[in-house]
Design an enzyme around this catalytic site. Sequence first.
Site, PDB file in Angstrom:
ATOM      1  N   CYS A 114       0.838  -1.202   0.000  1.00 19.30           N
ATOM      2  CA  CYS A 114       0.000   0.000   0.000  1.00 19.30           C
ATOM      3  C   CYS A 114       0.870   1.247   0.000  1.00 19.30           C
ATOM      4  O   CYS A 114       0.541   2.253  -0.632  1.00 19.30           O
ATOM      5  CB  CYS A 114      -0.896  -0.008   1.237  1.00 19.30           C
ATOM      6  N   CYS A 117       2.227   1.758  -3.564  1.00 18.93           N
ATOM      7  CA  CYS A 117       1.275   1.736  -4.667  1.00 18.93           C
ATOM      8  C   CYS A 117       0.995   3.154  -5.143  1.00 18.93           C
ATOM      9  O   CYS A 117       1.502   4.120  -4.602  1.00 18.93           O
ATOM     10  CB  CYS A 117      -0.017   1.039  -4.265  1.00 18.93           C
ATOM     11  N   ASP A 118       0.119   3.256  -6.107  1.00 22.26           N
ATOM     12  CA  ASP A 118      -0.114   4.526  -6.774  1.00 22.26           C
ATOM     13  C   ASP A 118      -1.232   5.330  -6.148  1.00 22.26           C
ATOM     14  O   ASP A 118      -1.742   6.265  -6.740  1.00 22.26           O
ATOM     15  CB  ASP A 118      -0.437   4.264  -8.249  1.00 22.26           C
TER      16      ASP A 118
END
Length: 301
Positions: A114, A117-118
């Site tokens: 998480c 991530c993006d």
Amino acid sequence: MSYKNKLFPLVRRLVRLDFTPAASYSSSSAMEDYQKLLKTKVCIIGSGPAAHTAAIYAARAELKPILFEGWMANGIAPGGQLTTTSEVENFPGFPDGINGIELMDRCRAQSHPCAVCDGAAPIFRNKPLAVIGGGDSAMEEATFLTKYGSMVYIIHRRDSFRASKIMQQRALDNPKIKVLWNSVVEEAYADETNGRVLGGLKVRNVVTGEVSNLKASGLFFAIGHEPATKFLGGQLELDSDGYVVTKPGTTQTSVRGVFAAGDVQDKKYRQAVTAAGTGCMAALDAEHYLQEIGSQEGKGD
């Protein structure tokens, strides 16, 4: 000694230890460049449930947190107190219990991806989004979504917001937010190429009756939250918004022996994980209360 001078030695000690970062650094590079690490918006120190939960939430807000797990704290390995527990039987979601070390491994497995991530779901990134509402919740939601969407439309059935002036201004000044006044959503339809995702909305102007198409890949309802406290009928003290008032730091209400947890008393965070936490608090408060009155009455149960 200044705050920064106090913090540098702390980080020097931390970077000698192992950690799970949002942006991966080796311990050696961190040692050589610890001052650079101080430029991160959020630095989380810890390795237990609180630290990993903080990392998950901070990462989803695109704050790019760095989590220092360390190696040994108070003689306990990364993972916190739970790593010293064989079976955890009171953590929600695991009806058969779970090993403490395994639980923390799962927390770590969730917080690490998480953190790198993006951010928001890919289906919303750089796509037009819509928010329904006119209060503070809608303003806050719309402003937050501008981090991801190409444009955010606030759809409001009236010609003015009921949100606070400062929240209104923040949204209205944002170039990525457009307001559709006097409007309601009549229908949501699927994307032509991918029927499993939202393609757009049919929006009706309540003044003219005109219905128009609005391309949107995400629809968010921000019409406020009404706590489910009407059934109490005034028997407990409520605030002006209908939330149960509790004694700070506890779940105790205005009535002795009655405890409140979750969204009925939390008007700020309203998250599943915080609700679970206050549920635990309420149970412990109730247990202590029963022990107290039991000892007063000379009874054990």
